[in-house]
Design an enzyme around this catalytic site. Structure first.
Site, short mmCIF file in Angstrom:
data_model
loop_
_atom_site.label_atom_id
_atom_site.label_comp_id
_atom_site.label_asym_id
_atom_site.label_seq_id
_atom_site.Cartn_x
_atom_site.Cartn_y
_atom_site.Cartn_z
N HIS A 143 0.84 -1.20 0.00
CA HIS A 143 0.00 0.00 0.00
C HIS A 143 0.88 1.24 0.00
CE1 HIS A 143 -0.24 0.68 4.68
NE2 HIS A 143 0.94 0.30 4.30
N CYS B 176 6.23 5.69 4.31
CA CYS B 176 4.97 5.02 3.98
C CYS B 176 4.28 5.69 2.78
CB CYS B 176 4.03 5.00 5.18
SG CYS B 176 4.64 3.98 6.51
N HIS C 215 3.52 -5.10 3.76
CA HIS C 215 3.47 -5.62 5.13
C HIS C 215 3.03 -7.07 5.11
CE1 HIS C 215 3.97 -1.74 7.14
NE2 HIS C 215 3.13 -1.22 6.24
N GLU D 86 -0.03 -4.71 11.78
CA GLU D 86 0.70 -4.27 10.60
C GLU D 86 2.18 -4.67 10.73
OE1 GLU D 86 -0.03 -0.52 7.95
OE2 GLU D 86 1.25 0.04 9.64
N ASP E 275 -4.85 -10.60 -0.11
CA ASP E 275 -3.55 -11.25 -0.06
C ASP E 275 -2.80 -11.12 -1.37
OD1 ASP E 275 -1.49 -12.74 1.15
OD2 ASP E 275 -2.28 -14.62 0.34
N HIS E 276 -1.53 -10.69 -1.26
CA HIS E 276 -0.65 -10.46 -2.41
C HIS E 276 -1.26 -9.46 -3.40
CE1 HIS E 276 1.38 -13.94 -0.73
NE2 HIS E 276 2.44 -13.50 -1.36
N HIS F 28 4.87 0.09 -0.59
CA HIS F 28 5.65 -0.74 0.32
C HIS F 28 4.70 -1.79 0.88
CE1 HIS F 28 3.72 1.95 3.21
NE2 HIS F 28 3.98 1.04 4.14
#
Length: 138
Positions: A18, A37, A45, A128, A83-84, A43
């Protein structure tokens, strides 16, 4: 009054990228407020998600909610969508909403809340990082 409620928990994991960015602000203000960020290339998480469901156990099954059912619901509503993925670009939820951990937790809550019996209480814990997490509702 006798309290008969029990809480059950399901822990899941997803990876997502994100960028924290407020489109109403200048690039300079975004960089100042969000720091790294705000990286224009995004980037990522490794999110840990804990879903807490509270209610009275069913007298026939003994379950508050069958955890296989909860697991399948989380997979369909959250993992398959997040996810991904790049949350900013690949989901409809964060095209106009900044994908902070707080806002991600609120979206997850709403996606699951709409699918659960209204008698059940729902709480989301979203990590996070190992040290930073949010709880919704607080």
């Amino acid at each position: 009054m006798k309290q008969n409620k029990v809480a059950v928990y399901r822990k899941e994991h997803f990876n997502a990228a994100h960028r924290l960015h407020n489109h109403a602000w200048s690039d300079e203000k975004n960089a100042t407020v969000f720091g790294s960020c705000n990286n224009k290339n995004f980037h990522g998480h490794n999110y840990e998600l804990i879903v807490k469901v509270t209610g009275e156990p069913n007298p026939d099954t003994g379950y508050v909610l069958d955890l296989k059912v909860l697991s399948a619901l989380i997979k369909k509503e959250i993992l398959d969508q997040f996810d991904h993925k790049n949350l900013n670009l690949d989901t409809v939820y964060f095209q106009q909403v900044n994908p902070t951990a707080e806002n991600i937790a609120k979206v997850i809550y709403q996606l699951l809340r709409d699918k659960l019996d209204e008698q059940l209480e729902l709480k989301i814990f979203l990590y996070e990082t190992e040290r930073n997490y949010v709880e919704y509702p607080a």
